[in-house]
Design a protein around this motif. Structure first.
Motif, PDB file in Angstrom:
ATOM      1  N   UNK A 181      29.670 -35.884  37.991  1.00 62.52           N
ATOM      2  CA  UNK A 181      29.741 -35.740  36.538  1.00 62.52           C
ATOM      3  C   UNK A 181      30.039 -37.053  35.842  1.00 62.52           C
ATOM      4  N   UNK A 182      30.930 -37.857  36.435  1.00 64.19           N
ATOM      5  CA  UNK A 182      31.259 -39.157  35.847  1.00 64.19           C
ATOM      6  C   UNK A 182      30.058 -40.092  35.876  1.00 64.19           C
ATOM      7  N   UNK A 183      29.287 -40.063  36.968  1.00 62.35           N
ATOM      8  CA  UNK A 183      28.094 -40.906  37.047  1.00 62.35           C
ATOM      9  C   UNK A 183      27.092 -40.537  35.952  1.00 62.35           C
ATOM     10  N   UNK A 184      26.946 -39.247  35.699  1.00 58.57           N
ATOM     11  CA  UNK A 184      26.037 -38.813  34.639  1.00 58.57           C
ATOM     12  C   UNK A 184      26.550 -39.264  33.274  1.00 58.57           C
ATOM     13  N   UNK A 185      27.858 -39.223  33.092  1.00 54.21           N
ATOM     14  CA  UNK A 185      28.447 -39.683  31.827  1.00 54.21           C
ATOM     15  C   UNK A 185      28.198 -41.178  31.626  1.00 54.21           C
ATOM     16  N   UNK A 186      28.421 -41.962  32.674  1.00 53.87           N
ATOM     17  CA  UNK A 186      28.162 -43.405  32.585  1.00 53.87           C
ATOM     18  C   UNK A 186      26.668 -43.682  32.410  1.00 53.87           C
ATOM     19  N   UNK A 241      24.533 -41.886  30.800  1.00 51.40           N
ATOM     20  CA  UNK A 241      24.207 -41.672  29.393  1.00 51.40           C
ATOM     21  C   UNK A 241      24.608 -42.886  28.555  1.00 51.40           C
ATOM     22  N   UNK A 242      25.746 -43.475  28.837  1.00 44.09           N
ATOM     23  CA  UNK A 242      26.164 -44.691  28.126  1.00 44.09           C
ATOM     24  C   UNK A 242      25.171 -45.820  28.351  1.00 44.09           C
ATOM     25  N   UNK A 297      23.315 -46.544  36.906  1.00 46.03           N
ATOM     26  CA  UNK A 297      22.015 -47.019  36.434  1.00 46.03           C
ATOM     27  C   UNK A 297      20.893 -46.260  37.139  1.00 46.03           C
ATOM     28  N   UNK A 298      21.057 -46.002  38.431  1.00 50.38           N
ATOM     29  CA  UNK A 298      20.058 -45.217  39.164  1.00 50.38           C
ATOM     30  C   UNK A 298      19.928 -43.819  38.566  1.00 50.38           C
ATOM     31  N   UNK A 299      21.061 -43.193  38.253  1.00 50.39           N
ATOM     32  CA  UNK A 299      21.022 -41.857  37.658  1.00 50.39           C
ATOM     33  C   UNK A 299      20.426 -41.889  36.245  1.00 50.39           C
ATOM     34  N   UNK A 300      20.678 -42.966  35.517  1.00 49.78           N
ATOM     35  CA  UNK A 300      20.107 -43.096  34.167  1.00 49.78           C
ATOM     36  C   UNK A 300      18.587 -43.165  34.231  1.00 49.78           C
ATOM     37  N   UNK A 301      18.061 -43.940  35.155  1.00 56.24           N
ATOM     38  CA  UNK A 301      16.607 -44.067  35.290  1.00 56.24           C
ATOM     39  C   UNK A 301      15.991 -42.778  35.826  1.00 56.24           C
ATOM     40  N   UNK A 302      16.676 -42.130  36.775  1.00 53.30           N
ATOM     41  CA  UNK A 302      16.199 -40.841  37.276  1.00 53.30           C
ATOM     42  C   UNK A 302      16.223 -39.801  36.166  1.00 53.30           C
ATOM     43  N   UNK A 303      17.157 -39.946  35.242  1.00 51.75           N
ATOM     44  CA  UNK A 303      17.220 -39.046  34.099  1.00 51.75           C
ATOM     45  C   UNK A 303      16.022 -39.191  33.178  1.00 51.75           C
ATOM     46  N   UNK A 334      22.020 -45.600  29.046  1.00 48.62           N
ATOM     47  CA  UNK A 334      20.797 -45.332  28.295  1.00 48.62           C
ATOM     48  C   UNK A 334      20.989 -45.661  26.814  1.00 48.62           C
ATOM     49  N   UNK A 335      22.130 -45.222  26.256  1.00 47.73           N
ATOM     50  CA  UNK A 335      22.364 -45.459  24.829  1.00 47.73           C
ATOM     51  C   UNK A 335      22.550 -46.934  24.512  1.00 47.73           C
ATOM     52  N   UNK A 336      23.017 -47.711  25.511  1.00 49.12           N
ATOM     53  CA  UNK A 336      23.232 -49.154  25.304  1.00 49.12           C
ATOM     54  C   UNK A 336      21.966 -49.962  25.598  1.00 49.12           C
ATOM     55  N   UNK A 337      20.886 -49.288  26.017  1.00 51.57           N
ATOM     56  CA  UNK A 337      19.612 -49.976  26.228  1.00 51.57           C
ATOM     57  C   UNK A 337      19.461 -50.654  27.567  1.00 51.57           C
ATOM     58  N   UNK A 338      20.370 -50.377  28.531  1.00 54.00           N
ATOM     59  CA  UNK A 338      20.251 -50.991  29.860  1.00 54.00           C
ATOM     60  C   UNK A 338      19.179 -50.264  30.673  1.00 54.00           C
ATOM     61  N   UNK A 339      19.104 -48.941  30.519  1.00 54.97           N
ATOM     62  CA  UNK A 339      18.123 -48.132  31.252  1.00 54.97           C
ATOM     63  C   UNK A 339      17.067 -47.605  30.295  1.00 54.97           C
TER      64      UNK A 339
END
Length: 324
Positions: A309-314, A316-317, A25-31, A319-324
């Motif tokens: 890489x796995x953290x970035x993959x998760x 992205x999920x 989630x941290x990586x999703x928001x930083x993204x 973000x697509x699911x609307x959590x981030x």
């Protein structure tokens, strides 16, 4: 930046991957270009292990950069350091507070009064949420704060600091601190996400957690279903696995045509039927979660161990699911 950073509190039964979800989630928001603080309160150094960095001290330290240019900072909050900081902030004890620590009084106080311990841990997060940036920065220091929180079975008690200190402090700075913390935790800026897997015990604990948090007016965010196994058997194959005539006559022939040992048919059939049973059990638990009010998000079971890489993959999920 908004006037108050969004506070994401991530909880979950042990073994469901809540620390991994908090990090993703941290990586999703930083993204998305946000400046994020990822903090832990259990002393396990799980964040440091995930990001492959040195053990985290009691200070904010940058550990990653998001693809969108945002930054992830991390902090390990321990109650003893938080109490020393609290004594310095409110009572100007300074050296006297450190002397108390040498005599073991700090550890004694946080052990016999768990409610105070939780106030100190959540209080540090509250202090960071209220902190403003440097003079040339408008708004708070961070866009978002993510807390890798205690497990679901303890999360409501951990967050409901008002009731935890009710018997210890009716008035005074600790009571005022608890009241201020509760205002933040019950505000629109806070989300409590519950991580689970599609198994009976974690799902039941998640449903109980949702009910308890709602009863205490603590804002539930998403139920995040982690480690979801993909369906490996098509509908046609599932039908064939129920057709004894096909299994007895056609399957050995097909295996031989594919240059496979026809005697392996029994092993393949047992594996396929076992997978269908697991998928049915997984779907049953999913349906129980769907009956609850919070929105759901699903994260797949990854083939490899969790790395950057796995953290970035998760992420992205999420973000697509609307959590981030």
């Amino acid at each position: 930046m908004s006037s108050t950073p969004t506070l994401h509190i991530v909880t979950g039964k042990g073994g469901t991957g809540k620390t991994t979800v908090a990090a993703a989630l941290a990586m999703a928001l930083a993204g998305r270009g946000q400046k994020v603080l990822l903090c832990e309160v259990e002393g396990r150094q799980g964040i440091a292990q995930l990001f492959d960095v040195a053990p985290l001290p009691y200070e904010e330290r940058r550990i990653a950069t998001g693809l969108g240019g945002g930054e992830v900072y991390a902090l390990a909050i321990d109650p003893e350091s938080a109490l020393l900081e609290y004594l310095e902030m409110f009572y100007r004890l300074g050296r006297a507070g450190k002397a108390l620590d040498r005599f073991g009084i700090i550890d004694f106080a946080t052990t016999i009064a768990p409610g105070v311990r939780d106030v100190l841990l959540t209080g540090k997060v509250y202090e960071i949420a209220r902190r403003q940036g440097a003079k040339n920065e408008a708004g708070p220091t961070y866009d978002a704060i993510i807390m890798d929180a205690p497990p679901t079975g303890r999360i409501t008690r951990f967050l409901n600091v008002n009731s935890e200190v009710a018997g210890l402090a009716k008035v005074g700075p600790i009571r005022r601190q608890a009241d201020s913390i509760m205002q933040l935790l019950r505000s629109d800026a806070t989300r409590v996400h519950l991580v689970t897997v599609l198994e009976e015990m974690p799902v039941q604990e998640t449903l109980d957690g949702v009910a308890e948090l709602t009863g205490e007016r603590l804002p539930v965010g998403h139920v995040i279903v982690n480690l979801v196994r993909p369906a490996l058997v098509t509908a046609a194959t599932a039908t064939a696995l129920d057709d004894d005539d096909f299994l007895d006559a056609r399957l050995p022939e097909l295996l031989a045509g594919a240059r496979l040992d026809p005697s392996s048919a029994d092993v393949l059939v047992a594996g396929g039927r076992g997978h269908l049973v697991r998928q049915a059990l997984q779907q049953g638990q999913r349906e129980l979660l769907e009956q609850a009010d919070p929105p759901m998000a699903e994260l797949p079971l990854l083939d490899a161990s969790v790395d950057a890489g796995a953290l970035l993959q998760l992420a992205e999920h999420l973000r697509s699911e609307g959590v981030a």
